[in-house]
Every structure is written in structure tokens, then in C-alpha cells.
Design a protein around this motif. Structure first.
Motif, PDB file in Angstrom:
ATOM      1  N   SER A 118       0.273   2.362   4.872  1.00  0.00           N
ATOM      2  CA  SER A 118       1.648   2.817   4.672  1.00  0.00           C
ATOM      3  C   SER A 118       1.890   4.064   5.503  1.00  0.00           C
ATOM      4  CB  SER A 118       1.893   3.160   3.194  1.00  0.00           C
ATOM      5  OG  SER A 118       1.720   2.037   2.388  1.00  0.00           O
ATOM      6  N   GLY A 157       8.827   1.374  -0.030  1.00  0.00           N
ATOM      7  CA  GLY A 157       8.597   1.943  -1.349  1.00  0.00           C
ATOM      8  C   GLY A 157       8.897   3.422  -1.334  1.00  0.00           C
ATOM      9  N   THR A 177       8.195  -0.001  -5.544  1.00  0.00           N
ATOM     10  CA  THR A 177       8.475  -0.697  -4.287  1.00  0.00           C
ATOM     11  C   THR A 177       9.679  -1.611  -4.432  1.00  0.00           C
ATOM     12  OG1 THR A 177       7.186  -2.705  -4.677  1.00  0.00           O
ATOM     13  CG2 THR A 177       5.975  -0.765  -3.879  1.00  0.00           C
TER      14      THR A 177
END
Length: 196
Positions: A118, A157, A177
């Protein structure tokens, strides 16, 4: 790899400050003497001071006490723990590593697990209480490994982490998310933390 926006701003500040000083010096508008020399080079010195503050000086001991921004840069190790009702089959803690890159004006959060990574798209620190705690809030883009896209599609998210004190050694919080999953986050610092 493209330069980050804060890097471009630092470069622009330094270039404009130095260019202005050089133009003043070359133009001869100011009369010779120590005062005109000080006036001429003040923009360049100020530009470098702003760059130095944003990149390094703000996190030095005595200066760290002049503002309410915690120093959270570095490597963090921890777990992402989905809550049981968050539409996921795996509810156990997922081991992860987080790298936070920080200047006075910017934050970037990178998280890696065995299955995905991420990257923050936007991040900010918000003061939380008078005791010096803050909250790191960020929006991230998660990209699973190619072989896992059928059960874990790419998604966006948001996360919120509590940062206790000016130089915390642990961060805790929660995430959710767009896939309607949510859970808890818990990290401990893997970087030598400076003394408070």
C-alpha cells in the motif's frame, strides 16, 4: 522515478532565493558595503534556512519542542488484524512492515505484507490532545500481487494511527477499505528512536 512534490518545492525555493540574490548582486542597485552585502544575500540564506528546516532542523532535539509535529519517520513492524465481521476469510493478524518518510511539510506511508503493498495518496498529522499526542490519518492505494487479484482486488482505504508523544515508539489505530473490510493496526518501531 519522479521527484516528490515536496522535493520540487524545496528545489524551487533554493533556486529562486539564490537567483534573486545573484540578480541583486549583479545589478549593482545597492551601494557597496557590508549592509548591501547582507541585503543581497538574505534571500539565498533564507531560502536555504527554509529548506534545512523542512528537511532536517525541525526534528533536532531543541527544535522538536517548538512545534506539535511528532517525529514518526522510519521503519515500523507490526500487524494488520481484520475484524471477524469484515467480509474476509482470514481474520488472524497479518504481519507487515511500514516505512514512513517524513519532512516537516509532508508524509508518505508505505506498507508491505506478504500478499500486497500500500502507498499513501494523502497523509496528514492532526493534534489530538494537550499531552502532545497526534493522529496520523491517510488514504492509501493497495495493490495485491498479480496472482491474488481474483480474491483480493486492488482497492482504496483509509487509516488512522494514534501517535503518543513527540517521538513515539509504537503506533496503533484502525483502517477501513472500499471493499467494506476493516480492522486494527498495531506497529512498533524498528528504527532507533532519538531521545525525547
Amino acid at each position: 522515478m519522479a521527484a516528490r512534490p515536496d522535493t520540487l518545492v524545496r528545489r524551487a525555493v533554493a533556486i529562486v532565493g539564490v537567483a534573486f540574490s545573484v540578480i541583486l548582486w549583479l545589478s549593482g542597485v545597492l551601494t557597496p558595503g557590508w549592509f548591501s552585502t547582507v541585503i543581497t544575500w538574505t534571500p539565498a540564506v533564507a531560502a536555504f534556512a527554509v529548506v534545512a528546516w523542512g528537511k532536517w532542523v525541525w526534528k533536532w532535539g531543541v527544535f522538536l519542542r517548538t512545534h506539535n509535529r511528532p517525529r514518526i519517520e522510519g521503519l515500523w513492524e507490526g500487524a494488520v488484524t481484520p475484524v471477524p465481521d469484515s467480509r474476509r476469510s482470514d481474520t488472524g493478524p497479518v504481519r507487515c512492515f511500514v516505512v514512513i518518510r517524513q519532512s516537516f511539510w509532508s508524509l508518505h506511508v508505505y506498507l508491505c505484507t506478504a500478499e500486497s503493498s500500500s502507498t499513501s495518496r494523502s497523509a496528514t498529522l492532526c493534534p489530538n490532545d494537550a499531552a502532545g499526542a497526534s493522529e496520523l490519518m491517510y488514504v492509501y492505494d493497495n495493490e495485491p500481487q498479480a496472482g491474488l487479484l481474483d480474491r483480493s482486488p486492488r482497492h482504496l482505504g483509509a487509516a488512522r494511527l494514534h501517535c503518543p508523544g513527540r517521538v513515539p515508539d509504537h503506533l496503533e489505530g484502525a483502517y477501513f477499505t472500499q471493499r467494506l473490510t476493516r480492522g486494527d493496526l498495531s506497529y512498533v518501531s524498528s528504527t532507533d528512536r532519538p531521545t525525547r
